[in-house]
Design a protein around this motif. Structure first.
Motif, short mmCIF file in Angstrom:
data_model
loop_
_atom_site.label_atom_id
_atom_site.label_comp_id
_atom_site.label_asym_id
_atom_site.label_seq_id
_atom_site.Cartn_x
_atom_site.Cartn_y
_atom_site.Cartn_z
N SER A 1 52.41 55.49 4.53
CA SER A 1 52.32 54.67 5.75
C SER A 1 52.71 55.49 6.97
CB SER A 1 53.20 53.44 5.63
OG SER A 1 52.77 52.59 4.59
N ALA A 2 53.79 56.28 6.83
CA ALA A 2 54.23 57.14 7.92
C ALA A 2 53.18 58.21 8.23
CB ALA A 2 55.57 57.78 7.57
N LEU A 3 52.58 58.77 7.18
CA LEU A 3 51.52 59.76 7.38
C LEU A 3 50.32 59.14 8.11
CD1 LEU A 3 51.56 61.59 3.92
CD2 LEU A 3 51.99 62.66 6.15
N SER A 4 49.98 57.90 7.74
CA SER A 4 48.83 57.24 8.36
C SER A 4 49.03 57.00 9.85
CB SER A 4 48.54 55.90 7.66
OG SER A 4 48.00 56.12 6.38
N ARG A 5 50.27 56.75 10.24
CA ARG A 5 50.54 56.55 11.67
C ARG A 5 50.24 57.81 12.46
NH1 ARG A 5 54.67 53.16 9.58
NH2 ARG A 5 56.23 54.82 9.52
N ILE A 6 50.36 58.97 11.81
CA ILE A 6 50.07 60.24 12.46
C ILE A 6 48.61 60.64 12.29
CG2 ILE A 6 50.56 62.73 12.45
CD1 ILE A 6 53.39 62.05 11.49
N LEU A 7 48.12 60.54 11.07
CA LEU A 7 46.80 61.09 10.74
C LEU A 7 45.65 60.13 10.99
CD1 LEU A 7 47.73 62.79 7.33
CD2 LEU A 7 47.51 63.91 9.56
N ASN A 8 45.90 58.84 10.81
CA ASN A 8 44.81 57.87 10.85
C ASN A 8 45.03 56.76 11.87
OD1 ASN A 8 43.61 59.17 8.60
ND2 ASN A 8 45.00 58.07 7.23
N LEU A 9 45.92 57.00 12.82
CA LEU A 9 46.22 55.99 13.84
C LEU A 9 46.62 54.67 13.21
CD1 LEU A 9 43.38 56.75 16.41
CD2 LEU A 9 45.72 57.62 16.38
N GLY A 10 47.36 54.76 12.10
CA GLY A 10 47.90 53.56 11.48
C GLY A 10 47.02 52.92 10.44
N GLU A 11 45.81 53.42 10.25
CA GLU A 11 44.92 52.84 9.24
C GLU A 11 45.28 53.42 7.87
OE1 GLU A 11 40.85 53.34 10.28
OE2 GLU A 11 41.10 52.47 12.28
N GLU A 12 45.99 52.65 7.08
CA GLU A 12 46.55 53.14 5.84
C GLU A 12 45.53 53.10 4.70
OE1 GLU A 12 50.15 51.08 4.94
OE2 GLU A 12 50.79 51.09 7.04
N VAL A 13 45.77 53.96 3.73
CA VAL A 13 45.01 53.89 2.49
C VAL A 13 45.44 52.65 1.75
CG1 VAL A 13 44.57 55.01 0.27
CG2 VAL A 13 44.77 56.39 2.35
N GLU A 14 44.50 51.86 1.28
CA GLU A 14 44.84 50.60 0.61
C GLU A 14 45.51 50.89 -0.72
OE1 GLU A 14 44.59 47.62 1.85
OE2 GLU A 14 43.68 48.32 3.71
N ASP A 15 46.58 50.14 -1.00
CA ASP A 15 47.27 50.30 -2.28
C ASP A 15 46.79 49.22 -3.25
OD1 ASP A 15 48.92 51.09 -4.24
OD2 ASP A 15 50.79 50.37 -3.34
#
Length: 252
Positions: free
Chosen positions: A238-252
């Motif tokens: 989730s923290a990575l997504s805020r940096i890499l994907n503008l908050g769009e997380e990989v679905e778990d």
């Protein structure tokens, strides 16, 4: 392609985390690949997609130039930089959504030599981020915590990448984890712990370092992760997504 560099002190669990991140992304439908930048590693807990050992033979370098282990690693890491175009071509042929990079065990060989920063700059990627691992077995005292926080800040300065800080080996520091998390979010609590644990020159030096550090990057707290069970990987992603994907997380 998004690139994640996993950094930290020797033995902090970098390779294990690379394996867990790869498994997480793959399980959730993302195309991930791994890049090993450590020429001296003997075995890894994951199948490596691109491996610098295919380009640089650490043992042969020591023998050819009559170098010791440290000298051989220094030369090997510098030679890796000269192979960056070939490494990039291999990565391009795979073309993953996420490239997870396992950095050398001796972080100073990567972060503090110009070749390390050159490799980071030359890897073509849409976004890049770094994870710095706080070895949980080391940071159980306030002085050690400040020491590793200083190193983390220094590595971030050298690599010039958005950085997420995580604690590894949470399985073995269960009784101290609460204290460590409090230290990471409350400077007064940490300074009081230093006062209770030290005195004299050690106290003065440690508190001076603490006051000179910008701990704002720890405001959201260190992310506890278990490389054994995978606990905390969702929070890390989730923290990575805020940096890499503008908050769009990989679905778990």
């Amino acid at each position: 392609m998004k690139t994640i560099f996993v950094t930290g002190t020797a033995g902090s669990g970098k390779s294990s985390l690379v394996s867990k991140l790869y498994e997480y992304y793959t399980r959730n439908g993302a195309f991930a690949a791994t890049l090993n930048l450590d020429p001296g590693v003997e075995s890894m807990p994951y199948n490596c997609d691109v491996d610098v050992r295919d380009y640089v033979d650490y043992v042969s370098i020591m023998q050819e130039y009559n170098l010791g282990p440290n000298g051989g690693l220094v030369m090997a890491n510098d030679l890796i930089a000269s192979k960056i175009d070939e490494i990039q071509n291999d990565v391009n042929n795979i073309n993953p959504d996420y490239l997870i990079v396992d950095t050398p065990g001796q972080i100073e060989l990567f972060a503090y030599r110009s070749s390390g920063r050159f490799i980071i700059d030359q890897i073509t990627s849409d976004e890049k981020a770094s994870i710095f691992l706080f070895d949980g077995s080391i940071i159980t005292t306030p002085v050690n915590f400040v020491s590793i926080a200083l190193l983390a800040t220094s590595i971030r300065l050298r690599l010039n990448l958005p950085t997420i800080n995580a604690i590894t080996k949470t399985d073995v520091i269960d009784t101290k984890l609460k204290d460590i998390l409090q230290w990471s979010t409350n400077t007064n609590t940490l300074e009081n712990a230093i006062s209770n644990d030290t005195d004299g020159e050690t106290y003065s030096l440690t508190t001076s370092i603490l006051r000179g550090l910008n701990l704002s990057e720890f405001e959201q707290g260190l992310i506890p992760i278990s490389n054994l069970t995978g606990d905390g990987i969702v929070n890390l992603e989730s923290a990575l997504s805020r940096i890499l994907n503008l908050g769009e997380e990989v679905e778990d």
